[in-house]
Write a protein that holds these residues in place. Sequence first.
Motif, PDB file in Angstrom:
ATOM      1  N   GLY A  25     -40.679  18.065 204.403  1.00  0.00           N
ATOM      2  CA  GLY A  25     -39.892  18.635 205.500  1.00  0.00           C
ATOM      3  C   GLY A  25     -39.212  17.558 206.327  1.00  0.00           C
ATOM      4  O   GLY A  25     -38.058  17.721 206.752  1.00  0.00           O
ATOM      5  N   ALA A  26     -39.931  16.419 206.542  1.00  0.00           N
ATOM      6  CA  ALA A  26     -39.331  15.316 207.296  1.00  0.00           C
ATOM      7  C   ALA A  26     -38.148  14.731 206.538  1.00  0.00           C
ATOM      8  O   ALA A  26     -37.115  14.401 207.136  1.00  0.00           O
ATOM      9  CB  ALA A  26     -40.378  14.235 207.562  1.00  0.00           C
ATOM     10  N   ALA A  27     -38.307  14.595 205.209  1.00  0.00           N
ATOM     11  CA  ALA A  27     -37.203  14.067 204.397  1.00  0.00           C
ATOM     12  C   ALA A  27     -35.983  14.983 204.452  1.00  0.00           C
ATOM     13  O   ALA A  27     -34.836  14.524 204.598  1.00  0.00           O
ATOM     14  CB  ALA A  27     -37.662  13.883 202.952  1.00  0.00           C
ATOM     15  N   ILE A  28     -36.242  16.299 204.355  1.00  0.00           N
ATOM     16  CA  ILE A  28     -35.138  17.269 204.437  1.00  0.00           C
ATOM     17  C   ILE A  28     -34.489  17.225 205.815  1.00  0.00           C
ATOM     18  O   ILE A  28     -33.254  17.267 205.946  1.00  0.00           O
ATOM     19  CB  ILE A  28     -35.657  18.687 204.127  1.00  0.00           C
ATOM     20  CG1 ILE A  28     -36.092  18.777 202.652  1.00  0.00           C
ATOM     21  CG2 ILE A  28     -34.583  19.730 204.419  1.00  0.00           C
ATOM     22  CD1 ILE A  28     -36.781  20.065 202.308  1.00  0.00           C
ATOM     23  N   THR A  29     -35.332  17.117 206.869  1.00  0.00           N
ATOM     24  CA  THR A  29     -34.809  17.060 208.236  1.00  0.00           C
ATOM     25  C   THR A  29     -33.918  15.840 208.425  1.00  0.00           C
ATOM     26  O   THR A  29     -32.837  15.930 209.016  1.00  0.00           O
ATOM     27  CB  THR A  29     -35.971  17.018 209.244  1.00  0.00           C
ATOM     28  OG1 THR A  29     -36.741  18.222 209.128  1.00  0.00           O
ATOM     29  CG2 THR A  29     -35.448  16.899 210.669  1.00  0.00           C
ATOM     30  N   GLU A  30     -34.386  14.678 207.907  1.00  0.00           N
ATOM     31  CA  GLU A  30     -33.588  13.468 208.052  1.00  0.00           C
ATOM     32  C   GLU A  30     -32.279  13.571 207.269  1.00  0.00           C
ATOM     33  O   GLU A  30     -31.236  13.075 207.715  1.00  0.00           O
ATOM     34  CB  GLU A  30     -34.389  12.249 207.589  1.00  0.00           C
ATOM     35  CG  GLU A  30     -35.531  11.856 208.525  1.00  0.00           C
ATOM     36  CD  GLU A  30     -35.045  11.546 209.927  1.00  0.00           C
ATOM     37  OE1 GLU A  30     -33.990  10.892 210.069  1.00  0.00           O
ATOM     38  OE2 GLU A  30     -35.704  11.977 210.893  1.00  0.00           O
TER      39      GLU A  30
END
Length: 463
Positions: A25-30
């Motif tokens: 999720g953090a990777a997608i958010t970034e």
Amino acid sequence: MPLNLSQKRRQLLPYIAIALLLLGGAAITESLQKVVTDRTFQLQRTEALGVISQLRAQLESEINSVLYLSSGLISYVTVQPRTDQQQWNALAAEIVRGTEHVRNIGLAPDNVIRFVYPLHGNEAALGLEYEQNPKQWPAVKQAIDKGGMVLAGPLTLVQGGLGLIARTPIFTHGDSEQTSRYWGLASVVIDAESMFRSAGIKDQVSGYRVAIKGRDGLGEQGEMVYGAEEVFTQGIAKMKIFFPNGHWVIAALPDSTVGSYWMGPQVARVVGYSFLAVLSVLLVILVRLYHASKGEAMHDHLTGLPNRRLMIERLTQLAVLNERTEINFALYFIDLNGFKAINDNYGHVAGDAVLVEVGRRLIHTVRSSDTVARTGGDEFMVLQPGVKSVVAAKTVVEKIEAALRAPFQYQYVTIDISAAIGVAIYPKDTATVDKLIMVADDRMYERKAEMKSAAVVSENLVD
């Protein structure tokens, strides 16, 4: 029996899955943040270019309108170099009436100021020799060498305020159109602050901070003309403002004090990480609730011991392990004697206390690696890995019987406890878990029958 490594790993799996989900999720958010940042930058840059493009057009228009008016005087002097000051005065007055930005106009034949309009307040300028003035001569010399107008400044005027000085060399023609002679200099002092206001130049325009650089027409190599230096170091849009023999550069930077943060460049991170935080909390709560409910489903609510379901699960695990390691194990089936009488004589609260005490004694009698379970009303099981012989198992039976025979003090009443114990060894007695339980159960009933017979014989002897 404490959790083994495999069980611990299984319990950690949901948390590992949550951590991986959060990382994803953090990777997608970034990634989304980068897309939003790039898109926001492009939109802001396009908007900023639109803002400074309009300001540039207005400012160029204001500058050129002043220079156009002043060019009339210069053209006249070029053609009529011997015109007297009265005629110059009429022309200068006409120029000043045509624009609000001209502070004064000067003419300097042979580089000596002979005419200033308006004269009032500027009398000290008359007679100034440019070549003898180290502050002004370099700019005058530059205009002469270039053969055209040079716009200098802004600079602080003696009369107050900021001014731009448009210096234009005047060349007159002799008898031949092919020859020309330097006559002198015309200078027009422009009110910079008035011109900036008229062009709409402010510190903040439509959500953008604005600044102009390029004093003396030097572009980005020059000093600041208007606004703050940081607008240039951080600006997202720049554009040149052209005038004769030089240019300025106007830049724009989004004003951080204008607009909503939620619609700002960090919107993807704010929304994304807020969602991930809420999701992670919910998932952790769900995992804990699952483990708690599973723990309740696998344990007896009264004694806190594993129940029949968990006992069978561990029996199955050891049976599978036996196929690879050949480690035997023993199952002890324990049934209390006369438990119904305890409930009848002392009440169910006392009966519950007895069950709790029996569980406590069993735990303290066997090893910490063994499993003690309550599998029914007054039935208990003990699972003991590593037991190979009947002799070893009978030794454990004797220890358990001895531990349970000790009287139990409940409030002001002493309650005697005894139990019948049946034991079966895997795979010596049987090679299936279900049959192992049946063998242990049958032997428990055999032991219970023996104990009853012994009790009857003992009573007959007493009688």
